[in-house]
Scaffold this motif. Structure first.
Motif: not given
Length: 65
Positions: A1-9, A37-49
């Protein structure tokens, strides 16, 4: 699981627990509260496929059987 997925999780898991393990209600809540969410969290989630997001949801459901 990548870091962006961990944020979403973390985001989905909080909602899942708050909604008594009802994934439909949890995901609806996540959609409505995405911008809280914080912008950094939103950005991480938006980068997920879609596949990466689905993997997170699948993992949450399998662990909470």
């Amino acid at each position: 699981m990548n870091e962006n997925q961990k944020v979403y999780r973390r985001f989905v898991l909080r909602a899942f627990e708050d909604h008594h393990q009802d994934i439909v209600r949890a995901l609806a809540w996540c959609q409505l509260h995405f911008y809280s969410l914080l912008k950094i969290e939103r950005d991480a989630i938006q980068q997920l496929s879609s596949r990466e997001r689905n993997a997170v949801i699948s993992e949450i459901l399998l662990v909470n059987k």
